[in-house]
Scaffold this motif. Sequence first.
Motif, mmCIF file in Angstrom:
data_model
loop_
_atom_site.group_PDB
_atom_site.id
_atom_site.type_symbol
_atom_site.label_atom_id
_atom_site.label_comp_id
_atom_site.label_asym_id
_atom_site.label_seq_id
_atom_site.Cartn_x
_atom_site.Cartn_y
_atom_site.Cartn_z
ATOM 1 N N LEU A 163 -23.861 -78.947 75.852
ATOM 2 C CA LEU A 163 -24.025 -78.463 74.482
ATOM 3 C C LEU A 163 -22.696 -78.086 73.842
ATOM 4 O O LEU A 163 -22.517 -78.248 72.634
ATOM 5 C CB LEU A 163 -24.963 -77.257 74.473
ATOM 6 C CG LEU A 163 -26.427 -77.546 74.800
ATOM 7 C CD1 LEU A 163 -27.211 -76.250 74.957
ATOM 8 C CD2 LEU A 163 -27.060 -78.416 73.732
ATOM 9 N N THR A 164 -21.782 -77.558 74.638
ATOM 10 C CA THR A 164 -20.498 -77.112 74.079
ATOM 11 C C THR A 164 -19.434 -78.199 74.118
ATOM 12 O O THR A 164 -18.368 -78.040 73.521
ATOM 13 C CB THR A 164 -19.988 -75.876 74.838
ATOM 14 O OG1 THR A 164 -19.864 -76.194 76.234
ATOM 15 C CG2 THR A 164 -20.944 -74.713 74.668
ATOM 16 N N GLY A 165 -19.710 -79.291 74.840
ATOM 17 C CA GLY A 165 -18.704 -80.337 74.994
ATOM 18 C C GLY A 165 -18.912 -81.555 74.130
ATOM 19 O O GLY A 165 -18.212 -82.559 74.282
ATOM 20 N N PRO B 69 -29.179 -74.609 69.577
ATOM 21 C CA PRO B 69 -28.550 -74.349 70.882
ATOM 22 C C PRO B 69 -28.505 -72.885 71.308
ATOM 23 O O PRO B 69 -28.392 -72.605 72.502
ATOM 24 C CB PRO B 69 -27.136 -74.901 70.697
ATOM 25 C CG PRO B 69 -26.882 -74.776 69.228
ATOM 26 C CD PRO B 69 -28.211 -74.991 68.548
ATOM 27 N N LEU C 256 -28.621 -71.353 75.260
ATOM 28 C CA LEU C 256 -27.391 -70.783 75.810
ATOM 29 C C LEU C 256 -27.599 -69.328 76.232
ATOM 30 O O LEU C 256 -27.108 -68.894 77.284
ATOM 31 C CB LEU C 256 -26.255 -70.896 74.792
ATOM 32 C CG LEU C 256 -25.739 -72.325 74.531
ATOM 33 C CD1 LEU C 256 -24.739 -72.327 73.385
ATOM 34 C CD2 LEU C 256 -25.124 -72.915 75.796
ATOM 35 N N ALA D 291 -25.116 -76.150 79.546
ATOM 36 C CA ALA D 291 -24.200 -75.448 78.652
ATOM 37 C C ALA D 291 -22.958 -76.288 78.365
ATOM 38 O O ALA D 291 -22.481 -76.342 77.219
ATOM 39 C CB ALA D 291 -23.801 -74.111 79.272
ATOM 40 N N ALA D 292 -22.430 -76.958 79.394
ATOM 41 C CA ALA D 292 -21.269 -77.829 79.187
ATOM 42 C C ALA D 292 -21.622 -78.989 78.265
ATOM 43 O O ALA D 292 -20.807 -79.407 77.427
ATOM 44 C CB ALA D 292 -20.775 -78.349 80.535
#
Length: 228
Positions: free
Chosen positions: A33-35, A50, A54, A30-31
């Motif tokens: 994909l979001t980072g 994504p 998620l 998750a980090a």
Amino acid sequence: MTPSAKRDWLVPTGLIMLSAVPVIAGAARAAELTGGATVTPDNARFFASPVPVLVHIVGASLYCLLGAFQFAPGFRRRRPGWHRLAGRLLIPCGLAAALSGLWMTLLYPRPPIDHVLVTPMRLVFGTAMFCCIVLGFAAIRRRDVPRHRAWMARGYAIGLGAGTQVLTHLPWMLLAAQPNGIGRAVLMLAGWVINLAVVEGALRRQPARPSRSTQRRVAASAGVLASQ
């Protein structure tokens, strides 16, 4: 803490520990994909779509961690309100994890490391998890507590398969390398089968208790006999 209270927490503690590696791996994904991490061949399918992964990470993590506390009988008895409240969260989390897993299995490209047999296995166990949760919910709506517990325990066992798969893969990885092909398929299947076998064994060891519907039928029959 008394010895009986300590025993009450052995199973939840073990389940949380079993969940730890998949939950940590999910948080790292998750980090990523979001980072704004670099897109690679291994993660390209997640960046391309994504939302399902998620949803799966959040749903499965909450389901496994929060669900572990439902296996502490003393805590359940002392906090019946908490048990019901947690159940209202666990059901949608479990269904979200199962459905997003099925979506990814069907629509994401199959990773090269996975044998072709892994796809039908994921479909079978993802569908079984979904059905177990639905049957467990239907049972508690009928006030059939024994069947509710049995179906929910089976659904949880399937959902926790990723944790047990870490253990089935570990010896292979320590002695050789990352398993792939048919070997990986067998090790993944073993994780689900072991969990279900443990649950079924535990359910068989529990004393049989009549369901609410059975109790009502017995009471109605006794009333009829008494009136004759």
